[in-house]
Enzyme design. Sequence first.
Site, PDB file in Angstrom:
ATOM      1  N   HIS A 130       0.723  -0.839   2.719  1.00 29.53           N
ATOM      2  CA  HIS A 130       0.906  -0.293   4.067  1.00 29.53           C
ATOM      3  C   HIS A 130       0.251   1.079   4.231  1.00 29.53           C
ATOM      4  O   HIS A 130      -0.166   1.444   5.329  1.00 29.53           O
ATOM      5  CB  HIS A 130       2.399  -0.201   4.406  1.00 29.53           C
ATOM      6  N   LEU A 376       9.010  -6.713  -1.317  1.00 33.35           N
ATOM      7  CA  LEU A 376       7.685  -7.055  -0.798  1.00 33.35           C
ATOM      8  C   LEU A 376       6.705  -5.912  -1.074  1.00 33.35           C
ATOM      9  O   LEU A 376       5.554  -5.940  -0.651  1.00 33.35           O
ATOM     10  CB  LEU A 376       7.753  -7.350   0.705  1.00 33.35           C
ATOM     11  N   PHE A 377       7.169  -4.878  -1.750  1.00 31.67           N
ATOM     12  CA  PHE A 377       6.325  -3.816  -2.317  1.00 31.67           C
ATOM     13  C   PHE A 377       5.431  -3.104  -1.304  1.00 31.67           C
ATOM     14  O   PHE A 377       4.290  -2.738  -1.611  1.00 31.67           O
ATOM     15  CB  PHE A 377       5.456  -4.389  -3.465  1.00 31.67           C
ATOM     16  N   CYS A 378       5.922  -2.891  -0.099  1.00 30.40           N
ATOM     17  CA  CYS A 378       5.133  -2.181   0.937  1.00 30.40           C
ATOM     18  C   CYS A 378       3.772  -2.833   1.145  1.00 30.40           C
ATOM     19  O   CYS A 378       2.777  -2.151   1.450  1.00 30.40           O
ATOM     20  CB  CYS A 378       4.961  -0.703   0.603  1.00 30.40           C
ATOM     21  N   ALA A 379       3.727  -4.138   0.942  1.00 33.04           N
ATOM     22  CA  ALA A 379       2.485  -4.890   1.199  1.00 33.04           C
ATOM     23  C   ALA A 379       2.937  -6.239   1.764  1.00 33.04           C
ATOM     24  O   ALA A 379       2.641  -7.293   1.206  1.00 33.04           O
ATOM     25  CB  ALA A 379       1.672  -5.047  -0.076  1.00 33.04           C
TER      26      ALA A 379
END
Length: 456
Positions: A130, A376-379
């Site tokens: 992100h 979701l690991f900022c992706a």
Amino acid sequence: MTVTAAAATDRPTCSPLPVLGRDVRVPLVTGGEVEYGALDYAASAPALQRVWDDVAAYAPYYGSVHRGAGYLSQLSTDLFEQSRETVAAFLGCRPGDEVLFTRSTTDSLNLLAAALPAGTQVFVFETEHHASLLPWSRAREVQVRYLPAPDGAEQAVAALDAALAAAADGPKLVCVTGASNVTGEIWPIRELAAAAHRNGARIVLDAAQLAPHHPVDVAELDVDWVAFSGHKLYAPFGAGVLAGRADWLDAAEPYLAGGGATRSVIHTGDAVDVEWNSGTARHEAGSPNVIGAYAIASACRALTEAGFEALAAREQELLGRLREGLAAIPGVRVLSLFGPDAPRVGVLSFVVRDWNSSRLAAALSAEYGIGVRDGLFCAHPLVRTLLGGEPDEPAECGVPDDVPGGRPLNAVRVSFGAGTPDEHIDRFVNALATLVRDGAAWDYTTENGRCVPARA
Ligand code: PLP
């Protein structure tokens, strides 16, 4: 299945670097305590002991930067400016490139977004973190083209080439992640930079996950800018870096308005007439974070002196050991965009059939003292693509939580680096194998959005 140190074949030529927290012990929900298994380097890596020692040695001499006549202010100013030079050398910057100290990669990319010339078209794959996906759409008079997830590295280059060739005239910027924070896969940076340049575009490299694992050479890769964060590079003192071409930065409005960014300010009537600085001072208003900058420079020196190539080779050995271990556990699916043979760093995400990833991560922590990340690991777009679309699985981690055969909600990420001992990888593989075989020994529930052990 049990993995032991003896299972490794080609032994690495260097040892893990000393990091803080190596001998911290954590309690287990099942009783007793164990040494913490830090396997979440991709979020924030532990501080190198060398960085900590350098910062401690400097701390008594701490003083203001660029704003003091006293001895300690002069010393601190020199240290801050020398830190820029160390980072420039670490990154292989070209003559004329600038090194700006920021707060983080996110800050660096927002700074660059705010500095884009009017009318810039930005090209970015939807698979980005992100921090490299989102800043551009907020910039004024900038158009963003989101490219779909490519099937492979070559296809990524071809897709970028085609999109740039079809674009209207005017300034263009490509933003690409060096190594994915989800899959660890290394993007074809040199090839993407060549595609950008042959189409008259510039390129910024998000090296948040690459720089801690692999030497990054701005001139050799031929990227226009690079951004990274100190806290992922073993230097957790709140600083980051944006390095590269000076022209767009010098032509832009200062990122922050305030002291240090100005050459002269004159108040006349209802107005203030400001003459802004050029160079690094233009975008570094406010008192600089000298400890953060010095810590990054110290980490750069430590990695270089330890032999970054040897550290990277050792990490590959650990990665091979991890992948071999995971391959032997039934139901484990490693997430990958570019396929099993793609080059990658020590970051790997996976799901386990019929397991809720949050419950798995919670059990690894509570029952085995191993710290990984779930989510979701900022992706989000990338992870949803890799998981196969919108999830079927309910968000709650408590019972009933798993949908046999259902699509997973999120994934587990394991990541490591220069401070990771072999036994942490082995402990992780053995713990996961036991959990998958025997199930969790404890119940888990959702509290404040986190999956945690249920109270006994
Ligand atoms: N880019 C990538 C690939 C990342 O993994 C991260 C953080 O995880 C960032 C950018 C943002 O870094 P920071 O949170 O330090 O700004």
